[in-house]
Motif scaffolding. Structure first.
Motif, PDB file in Angstrom:
ATOM      1  N   THR A   9      61.355  42.350  51.041  1.00  0.00           N
ATOM      2  CA  THR A   9      60.562  42.211  49.849  1.00  0.00           C
ATOM      3  C   THR A   9      61.341  41.552  48.716  1.00  0.00           C
ATOM      4  O   THR A   9      61.875  42.097  47.931  1.00  0.00           O
ATOM      5  N   LEU A  12      61.091  43.165  44.009  1.00  0.00           N
ATOM      6  CA  LEU A  12      61.082  44.610  43.979  1.00  0.00           C
ATOM      7  C   LEU A  12      60.172  45.510  43.224  1.00  0.00           C
ATOM      8  O   LEU A  12      59.810  46.441  44.122  1.00  0.00           O
ATOM      9  N   HIS A  13      59.680  45.208  42.269  1.00  0.00           N
ATOM     10  CA  HIS A  13      58.766  45.832  41.509  1.00  0.00           C
ATOM     11  C   HIS A  13      57.862  44.887  40.637  1.00  0.00           C
ATOM     12  O   HIS A  13      58.143  43.906  40.163  1.00  0.00           O
ATOM     13  N   SER A  14      56.958  45.571  40.069  1.00  0.00           N
ATOM     14  CA  SER A  14      55.918  44.931  38.888  1.00  0.00           C
ATOM     15  C   SER A  14      55.451  46.019  38.340  1.00  0.00           C
ATOM     16  O   SER A  14      55.176  46.971  38.613  1.00  0.00           O
ATOM     17  N   THR A  36      55.054  51.514  36.924  1.00  0.00           N
ATOM     18  CA  THR A  36      55.636  50.553  37.822  1.00  0.00           C
ATOM     19  C   THR A  36      55.205  50.498  39.596  1.00  0.00           C
ATOM     20  O   THR A  36      55.273  51.741  39.731  1.00  0.00           O
ATOM     21  N   TRP A  38      56.479  49.944  42.751  1.00  0.00           N
ATOM     22  CA  TRP A  38      57.523  49.597  43.467  1.00  0.00           C
ATOM     23  C   TRP A  38      57.515  48.890  45.056  1.00  0.00           C
ATOM     24  O   TRP A  38      57.177  49.655  45.911  1.00  0.00           O
ATOM     25  N   ASN A  39      57.370  47.798  45.063  1.00  0.00           N
ATOM     26  CA  ASN A  39      56.615  46.932  46.348  1.00  0.00           C
ATOM     27  C   ASN A  39      58.087  47.261  47.315  1.00  0.00           C
ATOM     28  O   ASN A  39      57.619  47.670  48.751  1.00  0.00           O
ATOM     29  N   SER A  41      59.973  49.943  47.941  1.00  0.00           N
ATOM     30  CA  SER A  41      59.614  51.096  48.282  1.00  0.00           C
ATOM     31  C   SER A  41      58.452  51.278  49.136  1.00  0.00           C
ATOM     32  O   SER A  41      58.658  51.909  50.231  1.00  0.00           O
ATOM     33  N   ASN A 110      67.519  42.803  38.338  1.00  0.00           N
ATOM     34  CA  ASN A 110      66.867  44.045  38.579  1.00  0.00           C
ATOM     35  C   ASN A 110      65.548  43.976  39.177  1.00  0.00           C
ATOM     36  O   ASN A 110      64.861  44.887  39.535  1.00  0.00           O
TER      37      ASN A 110
END
Length: 123
Positions: A9, A12-14, A36, A38-39, A41, A110
Motif C-alpha cells: 500500500t 497510506l491514507h487520503s 481520513t 486509511w488505505n 489499514s 507520513n
C-alpha cells in the motif's frame, strides 16, 4: 501483483470532505467534515483478508484499496500495474539471483510507504 499492492500500500491514507451528513459504524459524519481514509489499514482488515499481515502471493483477492475506489480511483493504477508486472519479468530475464548488498532506506513520509533506497546485485 495484486497481493503485493495490498500488502505494501504505497499511499497510506487520503483525505476527503463529506458532501452530506452520514453515519459510519454508528459515528456521525457531518457535511463538510474532513474524513481520513486509511488505505493501509483497510488493506490489512482481518474481516476481508485472512492473515492480513502475511504476504501470500497465492492469495486470490483484488479487494484491496491501494488505488482507492469509485470516483477517486487512481488514474495511474493501470500504469502502476503494468510497471509492477514488468519489473520482476525484466529482472528474471536478465539474471538468476538478486541479492541485497546494503541496508534498505525507507521513504521519510507520513503519507507514502516504501523504500527510497534498496541496494541490490543481479547476477
Amino acid at each position: 501483483m495484486e497481493e503485493v499492492l495490498r500488502w505494501t500500500t504505497p499511499a497510506l491514507h487520503s483525505g476527503r470532505t463529506a458532501a452530506a451528513d452520514t453515519e459510519i459504524a454508528g459515528r456521525p459524519i457531518r457535511a463538510g467534515d474532513i474524513v481520513t481514509v486509511w488505505n493501509a489499514s483497510a488493506n490489512h482488515d482481518e474481516q476481508v483478508f485472512g492473515d492480513p499481515g502475511r504476504l501470500r502471493l497465492d492469495r486470490a483477492s483484488d479487494k484491496h484499496c491501494t488505488f482507492a475506489h469509485g470516483p477517486h480511483f487512481c488514474l495511474g493504477a493501470y500504469l502502476a500495474r503494468a510497471e509492477i508486472g514488468a519489473v520482476p519479468e525484466g529482472l528474471r530475464d536478465r539474471g538468476e539471483t538478486l541479492e541485497q548488498t546494503g541496508p534498505a532506506r525507507p521513504v521519510y513520509s507520513n503519507f507514502l510507504s516504501g523504500l527510497c533506497e534498496l541496494p541490490l546485485a543481479l547476477t
